[in-house]
Write a protein that holds these residues in place. Structure first.
Motif, short mmCIF file in Angstrom:
data_model
loop_
_atom_site.label_atom_id
_atom_site.label_comp_id
_atom_site.label_asym_id
_atom_site.label_seq_id
_atom_site.Cartn_x
_atom_site.Cartn_y
_atom_site.Cartn_z
N ARG A 107 41.28 36.46 31.66
CA ARG A 107 41.30 37.91 31.79
C ARG A 107 42.49 38.52 31.05
O ARG A 107 43.02 39.54 31.46
CB ARG A 107 41.30 38.31 33.26
N VAL A 152 46.58 36.10 32.72
CA VAL A 152 45.98 35.95 34.03
C VAL A 152 44.71 35.11 33.89
O VAL A 152 43.68 35.59 33.46
CB VAL A 152 45.63 37.31 34.65
N SER A 153 44.83 33.84 34.23
CA SER A 153 43.66 33.00 34.13
C SER A 153 42.95 32.97 35.47
O SER A 153 43.44 32.37 36.41
CB SER A 153 44.06 31.60 33.69
N ALA A 154 41.87 33.66 35.56
CA ALA A 154 41.13 33.76 36.81
C ALA A 154 40.50 32.41 37.14
O ALA A 154 40.40 31.54 36.29
CB ALA A 154 40.05 34.80 36.68
N ALA A 158 28.94 36.43 44.71
CA ALA A 158 28.55 37.46 43.75
C ALA A 158 29.18 38.79 44.14
O ALA A 158 29.47 39.04 45.30
CB ALA A 158 27.03 37.60 43.70
N GLN A 159 29.39 39.60 43.11
CA GLN A 159 29.83 40.98 43.33
C GLN A 159 29.13 41.81 42.25
O GLN A 159 29.17 41.44 41.08
CB GLN A 159 31.35 41.07 43.16
N SER A 160 28.45 42.87 42.63
CA SER A 160 27.89 43.74 41.60
C SER A 160 28.59 45.09 41.69
O SER A 160 28.71 45.67 42.76
CB SER A 160 26.37 43.90 41.76
N LEU A 161 29.08 45.53 40.56
CA LEU A 161 29.91 46.74 40.55
C LEU A 161 29.39 47.72 39.51
O LEU A 161 29.60 47.51 38.31
CB LEU A 161 31.37 46.35 40.24
N LEU A 200 27.95 42.33 37.00
CA LEU A 200 27.73 41.31 38.03
C LEU A 200 28.74 40.21 37.80
O LEU A 200 28.85 39.68 36.70
CB LEU A 200 26.31 40.74 37.94
N LEU A 210 37.84 38.03 44.12
CA LEU A 210 38.92 38.95 44.48
C LEU A 210 39.03 40.12 43.52
O LEU A 210 39.52 41.19 43.88
CB LEU A 210 40.26 38.19 44.50
N LEU A 211 38.60 39.91 42.29
CA LEU A 211 38.81 40.92 41.26
C LEU A 211 38.12 42.24 41.66
O LEU A 211 36.92 42.27 41.91
CB LEU A 211 38.27 40.41 39.93
N LYS A 212 38.92 43.32 41.71
CA LYS A 212 38.37 44.63 42.10
C LYS A 212 38.72 45.66 41.03
O LYS A 212 39.45 46.61 41.28
CB LYS A 212 38.96 45.07 43.45
N CYS A 213 38.25 45.42 39.81
CA CYS A 213 38.48 46.41 38.77
C CYS A 213 37.20 46.53 37.95
O CYS A 213 36.34 45.65 37.99
CB CYS A 213 39.65 46.03 37.88
N SER A 214 37.07 47.62 37.22
CA SER A 214 35.82 47.82 36.49
C SER A 214 35.87 47.20 35.10
O SER A 214 34.82 46.95 34.51
CB SER A 214 35.48 49.31 36.43
N ASN A 229 28.56 45.97 45.58
CA ASN A 229 27.92 45.07 46.53
C ASN A 229 28.70 43.77 46.61
O ASN A 229 29.02 43.18 45.56
CB ASN A 229 26.48 44.75 46.09
N THR A 237 43.01 42.33 43.83
CA THR A 237 43.32 42.09 42.42
C THR A 237 44.75 41.55 42.30
O THR A 237 45.01 40.62 41.51
CB THR A 237 43.17 43.39 41.62
N MET A 292 45.05 37.87 42.81
CA MET A 292 44.74 37.06 41.63
C MET A 292 45.96 36.92 40.72
O MET A 292 46.29 35.84 40.25
CB MET A 292 43.61 37.70 40.82
N ASP A 313 41.89 52.09 36.05
CA ASP A 313 41.56 50.73 36.46
C ASP A 313 42.82 49.92 36.75
O ASP A 313 43.71 49.84 35.90
CB ASP A 313 40.76 50.07 35.34
#
Lengths: 212, 406
Positions: A11, A15-17, A51-54, A70, A78-82, B175, B275, B278, B359
């Protein structure tokens, strides 16, 4: 057909997810982009992964660009960004890739699946040309095309391309299998499920021999 | 128990359903609208036995909830942004009359400029409305915290309204897998709806709410409300403990992770803390000692837990997704006030990030950590993502060009 292998998603910025795969779904409001993301996510969950769909929204309206990311991983996401670095791009609309940068951040070796009557070679040429907002400067990527709108008209009687495109995703990537897609379509659409299963199978068959 | 793939608004609505809410009154506003639509559907489908009151504004929505709560009904609403601001007047009535209403908030910033994306400005400007404020970091927490909010709000020693805040779009529309709570579990965690020891309107035993209170007694009334907010902390901890026993999911008002002796600790609320996790995992893999403090309860404010987490910490960075114009972010002052008298007092910096939905990526968080190691004189408030995308763009501080002290 080359199997699509999930890879570590770097990423950027060091930052290596954890192994995390991102699939971008794009289309126009009303074509079922968000629903497709949910269905894919449900199928992934039922296969035992996370899974997470955003969806990414502006002020929503029918016909405008709609996108949904997705995320798939073996571990909780954990990732919560677009922002995303997708390895798969699925375009539900025949033309919106011309006018919107749906290939932004796409990774090398990506799989691009587009609902169009054009050939994969023709579309690859267009994506490399730099004449459209979706541009790919990657060394390697694979394009699959299918007439998902035509498939949907035949199977469902409406130009909602999303379920045919899910079948194509099952064929062109290992994000999900066709069985899982069929299961969630039946669960979600009840009596209309079978017609959507037919659309998904046709989509699956349509990209079975995609170009490299 | 089954795993659902719900968005954040569905999680809030399903939690309200599990709580057997008896009255719902709300007005649609992006990105909260789904919540009310779902509840309306549950009522229409016979899945929820509640009065669904259609109203013409958010002001009326919360007023209707006050009416319901006055007669003892378990009342629920949802809003955000400008809608919440329209409710603001009534929020003070709700807490003043000690109505344990629960409200879901899909955080969205305040206009103008018009912006429908998330930050915590809308809930934090209502900091002193007397409402308890809980913040979720993912969709599961929206579900769990909303259910538990009813228990805390209705506790006879507390009897205050509570809001559960979650970032608009990034959580409201995302979701994620959610472990469903069975109705039996929910019933065991909450008192039966409509059964309460607090005073309610009853023709057989008339009482009056919200009457005039003259200056002689006003401070006493306010002191009791003040103490109820403070006392809610122990009630929340007790609720979290019992919830952990029932579900295996353990929460804390302030969750500390790897803070002791850390060179840098990041404190914040909402989805950015996942985030941040991470980014911190990555830094730890490089041998850096970086801690995380996830604040789930902003009101009550977890003072003792904050002090306890500061042992040996060099720099604390408060991440604020909000701004108190002309000063700093709005979480920062409570943190520094608390630590001013602490034995272990770290250097405390403030990073204002993610305003209006900018973001927040792992790189944004990494940039905040970097600031701790740079020399910026006595500057304490930073705006690391205020110019350019978070990715690879130099930060901008309060003073331009970057790096100048103040």
């Amino acid at each position: 057909m080359q199997p699509h292998v999930p890879r570590r998603t770097d990423r950027a910025g060091g930052v290596s997810a954890v192994a995390l795969e991102e699939v971008r779904l794009a289309g126009r409001g009303g074509q079922g982009v968000v629903t497709a993301g949910e269905l894919l996510g449900e199928a992934v969950l039922s296969s035992g992964r996370h899974a997470q769909s955003l969806p990414t929204f502006g002020p929503e309206r029918r016909g405008a660009l709609a996108q949904c990311t997705l995320r798939v991983s073996d571990q909780p996401i954990l990732l919560k960004c677009s922002s995303a670095r997708p390895s798969v791009v699925v375009c539900l609309d025949p033309t919106i890739w011309r006018y919107a940068p749906i290939t932004l951040g796409v990774q090398e070796d990506a799989v691009v699946i587009v609902n169009t009557t054009q050939s994969p070679a023709k579309l690859e040429e267009a994506l490399r040309s730099g004449r459209f907002l979706s541009e790919l400067t990657l060394e390697r990527f694979t394009v699959y095309t299918l007439d998902a709108t035509g498939i949907a008209m035949e199977a469902i009687g409406r130009p909602i391309s999303n379920t045919a495109m899910l079948g194509a995703v099952a064929a062109a990537t290992d994000v999900i299998g066709l069985d899982d897609v069929e299961t969630v379509l039946r669960a979600r659409f009840g009596p209309a499920g079978e017609a959507n299963v037919v659309a998904a199978r046709s989509g699956f068959d349509a990209v079975g021999g995609g170009t490299i | 128990m089954s795993t659902r793939f719900w968005n954040g608004n569905m999680a809030a609505a399903r939690a309200a359903q599990r709580a057997r809410v008896q009255l719902v009154a709300a007005y649609p506003i992006t990105p909260q609208t789904h919540t009310v639509e779902y509840l309306s559907q549950f009522v229409a489908d016979g899945e929820l036995d509640a009065s669904m009151i259609k109203v013409e504004s958010e002001h009326s929505a919360l007023s209707a909830c006050c009416g319901g709560s006055a007669v003892g009904a378990r009342s629920f609403t949802a809003s955000c942004s400008q809608g919440l601001q329209l409710m603001s007047e009534v929020m003070y009535f709700a807490s003043g009359m000690r109505f344990p209403i629960v409200m879901a908030i899909a955080n969205r910033t305040l206009s103008a400029p018009v912006n429908i994306w998330p930050d915590h400005q809308d809930t934090l400007v209502n900091r002193d409305s007397g409402w308890l404020q809980l913040y979720a970091t993912n969709v599961q927490e929206i579900y769990d915290l909303t259910l538990l909010a009813f228990r805390v709000a209705e506790h006879v020693d507390i009897s205050l309204p509570a809001l559960v805040a979650y970032d608009g779009f990034i959580l409201s529309h995302a979701n994620e897998p959610v472990q469903e709570i069975t109705q039996e579990q929910a019933d065991a965690l909450l008192p039966p709806p409509g059964v309460t020891e607090r005073p309610i309107l009853d023709p057989a035993a008339p009482v009056q709410f919200g009457e005039v209170l003259f200056p002689e007694w006003y401070p006493d009334y306010e002191y009791k409300k003040h103490m109820a907010v403070k006392d809610a902390l122990a009630v929340i901890e007790e609720a979290f403990d019992e919830f952990a026993e029932a579900t295996g999911r353990r929460y804390a008002p302030l969750e500390a992770d790897g803070c002791e002796g850390a060179e840098v600790v990041l404190l914040g609320m909402g989805s950015m803390m996942q985030t941040a996790r991470m980014a911190v995992d990555d830094l730890r893999a490089q041998g850096r000692r970086v801690g995380l403090l996830t604040m789930r309860s902003f009101r009550p404010f977890p003072e003792e837990a904050l002090k306890a987490a500061m042992a040996g910490v060099d720099t604390l960075i408060v991440l604020d997704r909000d701004i108190g114009y002309g000063t700093a972010g709005m979480v920062y002052p409570d943190v520094t006030r608390t630590l001013y008298h602490a034995d272990d007092r770290p250097r405390a910096l403030n990073c204002v990030i993610g305003l209006g939905g900018k973001d927040i990526t792992p790189q944004t968080i990494l940039r905040c950590v970097e600031i701790a190691g740079e020399d910026h004189g006595d500057q304490t408030v930073f705006w690391p993502d205020a110019r350019g995308p978070a990715e690879g763009i130099p930060w901008t501080g309060e003073v331009a060009p970057a790096g100048a002290g103040r």
